[in-house]
Write a protein that holds these residues in place. Structure first.
Motif, PDB file in Angstrom:
ATOM      1  N   MET A  61       0.901   3.023  -2.364  1.00  0.00           N
ATOM      2  CA  MET A  61       1.956   2.735  -2.381  1.00  0.00           C
ATOM      3  C   MET A  61       1.847   1.674  -1.439  1.00  0.00           C
ATOM      4  O   MET A  61       3.465   1.853  -1.696  1.00  0.00           O
ATOM      5  CB  MET A  61       1.588   4.492  -1.066  1.00  0.00           C
ATOM      6  CG  MET A  61       1.923   6.070  -2.245  1.00  0.00           C
ATOM      7  SD  MET A  61       2.775   5.353  -3.559  1.00  0.00           S
ATOM      8  CE  MET A  61       4.251   5.796  -3.315  1.00  0.00           C
ATOM      9  N   ARG A  62       1.336   1.522  -1.051  1.00  0.00           N
ATOM     10  CA  ARG A  62       2.000   0.341  -0.497  1.00  0.00           C
ATOM     11  C   ARG A  62       2.298  -0.815  -1.242  1.00  0.00           C
ATOM     12  O   ARG A  62       3.183  -2.161  -1.182  1.00  0.00           O
ATOM     13  CB  ARG A  62       0.352  -0.858   1.060  1.00  0.00           C
ATOM     14  CG  ARG A  62       1.301  -1.738   1.611  1.00  0.00           C
ATOM     15  CD  ARG A  62       0.475  -1.854   2.542  1.00  0.00           C
ATOM     16  NE  ARG A  62       0.872  -2.727   3.526  1.00  0.00           N
ATOM     17  CZ  ARG A  62       0.834  -4.212   3.098  1.00  0.00           C
ATOM     18  NH1 ARG A  62       0.144  -5.001   2.039  1.00  0.00           N
ATOM     19  NH2 ARG A  62       1.420  -5.263   4.070  1.00  0.00           N
ATOM     20  N   ALA A  63       1.134  -0.664  -1.678  1.00  0.00           N
ATOM     21  CA  ALA A  63       1.648  -2.253  -3.191  1.00  0.00           C
ATOM     22  C   ALA A  63       2.814  -1.612  -3.553  1.00  0.00           C
ATOM     23  O   ALA A  63       3.326  -2.842  -4.186  1.00  0.00           O
ATOM     24  CB  ALA A  63       0.636  -1.900  -4.385  1.00  0.00           C
ATOM     25  N   VAL A  64       3.049  -0.354  -4.387  1.00  0.00           N
ATOM     26  CA  VAL A  64       4.290  -0.140  -5.090  1.00  0.00           C
ATOM     27  C   VAL A  64       5.379  -0.492  -4.237  1.00  0.00           C
ATOM     28  O   VAL A  64       6.745  -1.486  -4.349  1.00  0.00           O
ATOM     29  CB  VAL A  64       4.155   1.180  -4.788  1.00  0.00           C
ATOM     30  CG1 VAL A  64       5.677   2.127  -5.590  1.00  0.00           C
ATOM     31  CG2 VAL A  64       3.556   1.218  -6.265  1.00  0.00           C
ATOM     32  N   SER A  65       5.922  -0.134  -2.521  1.00  0.00           N
ATOM     33  CA  SER A  65       6.708  -0.829  -2.154  1.00  0.00           C
ATOM     34  C   SER A  65       6.551  -1.835  -1.807  1.00  0.00           C
ATOM     35  O   SER A  65       7.748  -2.973  -1.343  1.00  0.00           O
ATOM     36  CB  SER A  65       6.839   0.220  -0.575  1.00  0.00           C
ATOM     37  OG  SER A  65       5.752  -0.465  -0.005  1.00  0.00           O
ATOM     38  N   LEU A  66       5.791  -2.951  -2.140  1.00  0.00           N
ATOM     39  CA  LEU A  66       5.912  -4.338  -1.500  1.00  0.00           C
ATOM     40  C   LEU A  66       6.476  -4.956  -3.013  1.00  0.00           C
ATOM     41  O   LEU A  66       6.104  -6.097  -3.321  1.00  0.00           O
ATOM     42  CB  LEU A  66       4.621  -4.618  -1.263  1.00  0.00           C
ATOM     43  CG  LEU A  66       4.562  -4.750   0.307  1.00  0.00           C
ATOM     44  CD1 LEU A  66       3.288  -5.555   0.103  1.00  0.00           C
ATOM     45  CD2 LEU A  66       5.746  -5.423   0.557  1.00  0.00           C
ATOM     46  N   GLY A  67       6.553  -3.872  -4.454  1.00  0.00           N
ATOM     47  CA  GLY A  67       6.631  -5.211  -5.520  1.00  0.00           C
ATOM     48  C   GLY A  67       5.529  -5.380  -6.116  1.00  0.00           C
ATOM     49  O   GLY A  67       5.811  -5.960  -6.672  1.00  0.00           O
ATOM     50  N   GLU A  68       4.003  -4.861  -5.812  1.00  0.00           N
ATOM     51  CA  GLU A  68       3.423  -5.267  -6.319  1.00  0.00           C
ATOM     52  C   GLU A  68       2.270  -3.947  -7.046  1.00  0.00           C
ATOM     53  O   GLU A  68       3.264  -3.060  -7.104  1.00  0.00           O
ATOM     54  CB  GLU A  68       2.480  -5.905  -5.393  1.00  0.00           C
ATOM     55  CG  GLU A  68       2.843  -6.846  -4.504  1.00  0.00           C
ATOM     56  CD  GLU A  68       1.738  -7.246  -3.401  1.00  0.00           C
ATOM     57  OE1 GLU A  68       1.000  -6.489  -2.618  1.00  0.00           O
ATOM     58  OE2 GLU A  68       1.722  -7.971  -2.143  1.00  0.00           O
ATOM     59  N   GLU A  69       1.512  -4.746  -8.289  1.00  0.00           N
ATOM     60  CA  GLU A  69       0.425  -4.116  -8.760  1.00  0.00           C
ATOM     61  C   GLU A  69      -0.773  -3.513  -7.847  1.00  0.00           C
ATOM     62  O   GLU A  69      -1.305  -4.201  -7.042  1.00  0.00           O
ATOM     63  CB  GLU A  69      -0.189  -5.205  -9.973  1.00  0.00           C
ATOM     64  CG  GLU A  69      -0.870  -4.152 -10.996  1.00  0.00           C
ATOM     65  CD  GLU A  69      -0.017  -3.513 -11.580  1.00  0.00           C
ATOM     66  OE1 GLU A  69      -0.761  -2.253 -12.365  1.00  0.00           O
ATOM     67  OE2 GLU A  69       1.151  -3.653 -12.040  1.00  0.00           O
ATOM     68  N   ALA A  70      -0.999  -2.367  -8.047  1.00  0.00           N
ATOM     69  CA  ALA A  70      -1.626  -1.767  -7.376  1.00  0.00           C
ATOM     70  C   ALA A  70      -3.250  -2.067  -8.138  1.00  0.00           C
ATOM     71  O   ALA A  70      -3.540  -2.462  -9.298  1.00  0.00           O
ATOM     72  CB  ALA A  70      -1.175   0.108  -7.740  1.00  0.00           C
ATOM     73  N   ASP A  71      -3.852  -1.692  -6.997  1.00  0.00           N
ATOM     74  CA  ASP A  71      -5.179  -1.904  -7.525  1.00  0.00           C
ATOM     75  C   ASP A  71      -5.906  -0.794  -7.992  1.00  0.00           C
ATOM     76  O   ASP A  71      -6.241   0.202  -7.466  1.00  0.00           O
ATOM     77  CB  ASP A  71      -5.858  -2.736  -5.988  1.00  0.00           C
ATOM     78  CG  ASP A  71      -7.476  -2.804  -5.907  1.00  0.00           C
ATOM     79  OD1 ASP A  71      -8.015  -3.155  -7.713  1.00  0.00           O
ATOM     80  OD2 ASP A  71      -8.491  -3.503  -5.368  1.00  0.00           O
ATOM     81  N   VAL A  72      -5.996  -1.024  -8.844  1.00  0.00           N
ATOM     82  CA  VAL A  72      -6.730   0.385 -10.301  1.00  0.00           C
ATOM     83  C   VAL A  72      -8.508   0.344  -9.734  1.00  0.00           C
ATOM     84  O   VAL A  72      -8.801   1.442  -9.025  1.00  0.00           O
ATOM     85  CB  VAL A  72      -7.073  -0.370 -11.130  1.00  0.00           C
ATOM     86  CG1 VAL A  72      -7.767   1.053 -12.454  1.00  0.00           C
ATOM     87  CG2 VAL A  72      -5.615  -0.662 -11.505  1.00  0.00           C
ATOM     88  N   ALA A  73      -9.282  -0.841  -9.196  1.00  0.00           N
ATOM     89  CA  ALA A  73      -9.861  -0.933  -8.461  1.00  0.00           C
ATOM     90  C   ALA A  73     -10.663   0.692  -7.023  1.00  0.00           C
ATOM     91  O   ALA A  73     -11.245   1.612  -7.154  1.00  0.00           O
ATOM     92  CB  ALA A  73     -11.039  -1.335  -8.059  1.00  0.00           C
ATOM     93  N   VAL A  74      -9.507   0.262  -6.639  1.00  0.00           N
ATOM     94  CA  VAL A  74      -9.141   1.493  -5.283  1.00  0.00           C
ATOM     95  C   VAL A  74      -9.611   2.579  -5.512  1.00  0.00           C
ATOM     96  O   VAL A  74      -9.963   3.811  -5.446  1.00  0.00           O
ATOM     97  CB  VAL A  74      -8.010   0.846  -4.197  1.00  0.00           C
ATOM     98  CG1 VAL A  74      -8.001   1.957  -3.262  1.00  0.00           C
ATOM     99  CG2 VAL A  74      -8.730  -0.213  -3.892  1.00  0.00           C
ATOM    100  N   THR A  75      -8.147   2.789  -6.630  1.00  0.00           N
ATOM    101  CA  THR A  75      -7.935   4.668  -7.399  1.00  0.00           C
ATOM    102  C   THR A  75      -8.759   5.064  -7.513  1.00  0.00           C
ATOM    103  O   THR A  75      -9.330   6.196  -7.960  1.00  0.00           O
ATOM    104  CB  THR A  75      -6.368   4.251  -7.653  1.00  0.00           C
ATOM    105  OG1 THR A  75      -6.300   3.820  -8.681  1.00  0.00           O
ATOM    106  CG2 THR A  75      -5.469   4.069  -6.754  1.00  0.00           C
ATOM    107  N   ALA A  76      -9.483   4.201  -8.815  1.00  0.00           N
ATOM    108  CA  ALA A  76     -10.505   4.652  -9.607  1.00  0.00           C
ATOM    109  C   ALA A  76     -12.001   4.885  -8.969  1.00  0.00           C
ATOM    110  O   ALA A  76     -12.674   5.867  -8.802  1.00  0.00           O
ATOM    111  CB  ALA A  76     -11.330   2.903 -10.915  1.00  0.00           C
ATOM    112  N   ALA A  77     -12.020   4.371  -7.578  1.00  0.00           N
ATOM    113  CA  ALA A  77     -13.090   4.727  -7.030  1.00  0.00           C
ATOM    114  C   ALA A  77     -12.948   6.240  -5.937  1.00  0.00           C
ATOM    115  O   ALA A  77     -14.527   6.541  -5.770  1.00  0.00           O
ATOM    116  CB  ALA A  77     -12.892   3.633  -5.672  1.00  0.00           C
ATOM    117  N   VAL A  78     -12.072   6.662  -5.724  1.00  0.00           N
ATOM    118  CA  VAL A  78     -12.039   8.169  -5.319  1.00  0.00           C
ATOM    119  C   VAL A  78     -11.805   8.636  -6.577  1.00  0.00           C
ATOM    120  O   VAL A  78     -11.427   9.786  -5.984  1.00  0.00           O
ATOM    121  CB  VAL A  78     -10.734   8.098  -4.849  1.00  0.00           C
ATOM    122  CG1 VAL A  78     -11.387   7.009  -3.020  1.00  0.00           C
ATOM    123  CG2 VAL A  78      -9.396   7.929  -4.423  1.00  0.00           C
ATOM    124  N   GLY A  79     -12.130   8.580  -7.558  1.00  0.00           N
ATOM    125  CA  GLY A  79     -11.602   9.512  -9.195  1.00  0.00           C
ATOM    126  C   GLY A  79     -10.457   9.039  -9.742  1.00  0.00           C
ATOM    127  O   GLY A  79     -10.633  10.555 -10.286  1.00  0.00           O
TER     128      GLY A  79
END
Length: 51
Positions: free
Chosen positions: A24-42
């Motif tokens: 959500m921080r990446a989205v609010s800053l207009g950046e692309e979210a890091d897929v590795a972070v979300t993939a790490a939690v499934g």
């Protein structure tokens, strides 16, 4: 948390919260979210609407 002695759900909770916060921080800053972070939690990458 009631986990009947299982520690995995206790550890998973804060990890998922941190992943959501990072996304959500990446989205609010207009950046692309890091897929590795979300993939790490499934979480899989799916199209989702951001406001």
């Amino acid at each position: 948390m009631f986990t009947a002695g299982g520690i995995a759900p206790v550890r998973a909770g804060p990890e998922k919260l941190a992943a959501m916060r990072a996304r959500m921080r990446a989205v609010s800053l207009g950046e692309e979210a890091d897929v590795a972070v979300t993939a790490a939690v499934g979480w899989r990458r799916r199209p989702c609407r951001s406001t």
